[in-house]
Design a protein around this motif. Sequence first.
Motif, mmCIF file in Angstrom:
data_model
loop_
_atom_site.group_PDB
_atom_site.id
_atom_site.type_symbol
_atom_site.label_atom_id
_atom_site.label_comp_id
_atom_site.label_asym_id
_atom_site.label_seq_id
_atom_site.Cartn_x
_atom_site.Cartn_y
_atom_site.Cartn_z
ATOM 1 N N PHE A 134 8.280 -19.878 -3.108
ATOM 2 C CA PHE A 134 9.359 -20.608 -3.775
ATOM 3 C C PHE A 134 10.593 -20.600 -2.878
ATOM 4 N N ARG A 135 11.177 -21.776 -2.639
ATOM 5 C CA ARG A 135 12.361 -21.892 -1.768
ATOM 6 C C ARG A 135 13.627 -21.737 -2.604
ATOM 7 N N LEU A 136 14.440 -20.734 -2.262
ATOM 8 C CA LEU A 136 15.690 -20.446 -2.963
ATOM 9 C C LEU A 136 16.789 -21.404 -2.534
ATOM 10 N N ALA A 137 17.774 -21.568 -3.405
ATOM 11 C CA ALA A 137 18.922 -22.425 -3.098
ATOM 12 C C ALA A 137 20.194 -21.762 -3.623
ATOM 13 N N GLY A 138 21.284 -21.958 -2.889
ATOM 14 C CA GLY A 138 22.575 -21.467 -3.364
ATOM 15 C C GLY A 138 22.860 -22.045 -4.735
ATOM 16 N N GLY A 139 23.365 -21.223 -5.633
ATOM 17 C CA GLY A 139 23.620 -21.655 -7.002
ATOM 18 C C GLY A 139 22.496 -21.279 -7.955
ATOM 19 N N ASP A 140 21.323 -20.882 -7.416
ATOM 20 C CA ASP A 140 20.232 -20.422 -8.271
ATOM 21 C C ASP A 140 20.655 -19.155 -8.995
ATOM 22 N N THR A 141 20.125 -18.962 -10.184
ATOM 23 C CA THR A 141 20.259 -17.710 -10.911
ATOM 24 C C THR A 141 18.859 -17.169 -11.125
ATOM 25 N N LEU A 142 18.619 -15.961 -10.642
ATOM 26 C CA LEU A 142 17.303 -15.344 -10.755
ATOM 27 C C LEU A 142 17.289 -14.408 -11.957
ATOM 28 N N ILE A 143 16.277 -14.556 -12.799
ATOM 29 C CA ILE A 143 16.099 -13.674 -13.948
ATOM 30 C C ILE A 143 15.140 -12.579 -13.490
ATOM 31 N N VAL A 144 15.619 -11.339 -13.502
ATOM 32 C CA VAL A 144 14.839 -10.219 -12.982
ATOM 33 C C VAL A 144 14.629 -9.168 -14.070
ATOM 34 N N ILE A 145 13.534 -8.429 -13.940
ATOM 35 C CA ILE A 145 13.258 -7.335 -14.861
ATOM 36 C C ILE A 145 12.709 -6.162 -14.060
ATOM 37 N N GLY A 146 13.190 -4.975 -14.383
ATOM 38 C CA GLY A 146 12.758 -3.772 -13.693
ATOM 39 C C GLY A 146 13.566 -2.576 -14.157
ATOM 40 N N THR A 147 13.480 -1.497 -13.430
ATOM 41 C CA THR A 147 14.283 -0.322 -13.760
ATOM 42 C C THR A 147 15.742 -0.606 -13.409
ATOM 43 N N ARG A 148 16.645 0.181 -13.970
ATOM 44 C CA ARG A 148 18.075 0.014 -13.667
ATOM 45 C C ARG A 148 18.306 0.127 -12.163
ATOM 46 N N GLU A 149 17.722 1.144 -11.557
ATOM 47 C CA GLU A 149 17.883 1.366 -10.120
ATOM 48 C C GLU A 149 17.306 0.192 -9.327
ATOM 49 N N GLY A 150 16.133 -0.268 -9.720
ATOM 50 C CA GLY A 150 15.504 -1.387 -9.023
ATOM 51 C C GLY A 150 16.313 -2.661 -9.110
ATOM 52 N N VAL A 151 16.840 -2.954 -10.287
ATOM 53 C CA VAL A 151 17.646 -4.164 -10.471
ATOM 54 C C VAL A 151 18.934 -4.076 -9.660
ATOM 55 N N ASP A 152 19.559 -2.903 -9.638
ATOM 56 C CA ASP A 152 20.772 -2.731 -8.835
ATOM 57 C C ASP A 152 20.482 -2.959 -7.350
ATOM 58 N N THR A 153 19.360 -2.429 -6.867
ATOM 59 C CA THR A 153 18.983 -2.617 -5.464
ATOM 60 C C THR A 153 18.647 -4.078 -5.196
ATOM 61 N N ALA A 154 17.953 -4.727 -6.131
ATOM 62 C CA ALA A 154 17.636 -6.159 -5.983
ATOM 63 C C ALA A 154 18.918 -6.980 -5.894
ATOM 64 N N ALA A 155 19.915 -6.627 -6.696
ATOM 65 C CA ALA A 155 21.192 -7.349 -6.668
ATOM 66 C C ALA A 155 21.857 -7.202 -5.296
ATOM 67 N N GLU A 156 21.736 -6.023 -4.691
ATOM 68 C CA GLU A 156 22.287 -5.821 -3.348
ATOM 69 C C GLU A 156 21.559 -6.689 -2.324
ATOM 70 N N ILE A 157 20.227 -6.704 -2.396
ATOM 71 C CA ILE A 157 19.435 -7.495 -1.469
ATOM 72 C C ILE A 157 19.747 -8.982 -1.625
#
Length: 161
Positions: A134-157
Amino acid sequence: MGAARTSRTPLPGIGVRYDLVTRERRRLSVVAESDGARTLSAYRRSDPDDRSLAVRLDADEAAVVVDALRPAHHSPSLLSTTELGLVAERIGLSASSHWNGRLLGDTRTRTETGVSIVAVLRRAEALPSPGPDFRLAGGDTLIVIGTREGVDTAAEILGRE
């Protein structure tokens, strides 16, 4: 008490104003600006023209408020992620994101964090279960699910500029 009443008023050059008079005869309004910002206002019961509260929200903040007001959150058929030790959040990609135009798999988000990206919101469309191609684009909003720590790290990435 009567029924709630609503009205919609175009504001040329600005956007649209939505007015609501509640069953309790309280007046609320939302000015939806063309850039996605919103101003939510509440008016005094004693004087419906005297504004007692005004809160300006950017597009992301407005989306959070809208989501919180949806009745689906109270559906007994929905899984409560907090009871399972999981969180579900929205992570926005800025127009200047490092990932703008790149493949979702290139982020290595699932591999690095264990977080699942369950949908992508793009403009007015929800794109469920995006794969690694899937090709990402600026302005996309990603809906994510995981542990608190995992989601925080995903937000950093995903927040990488």
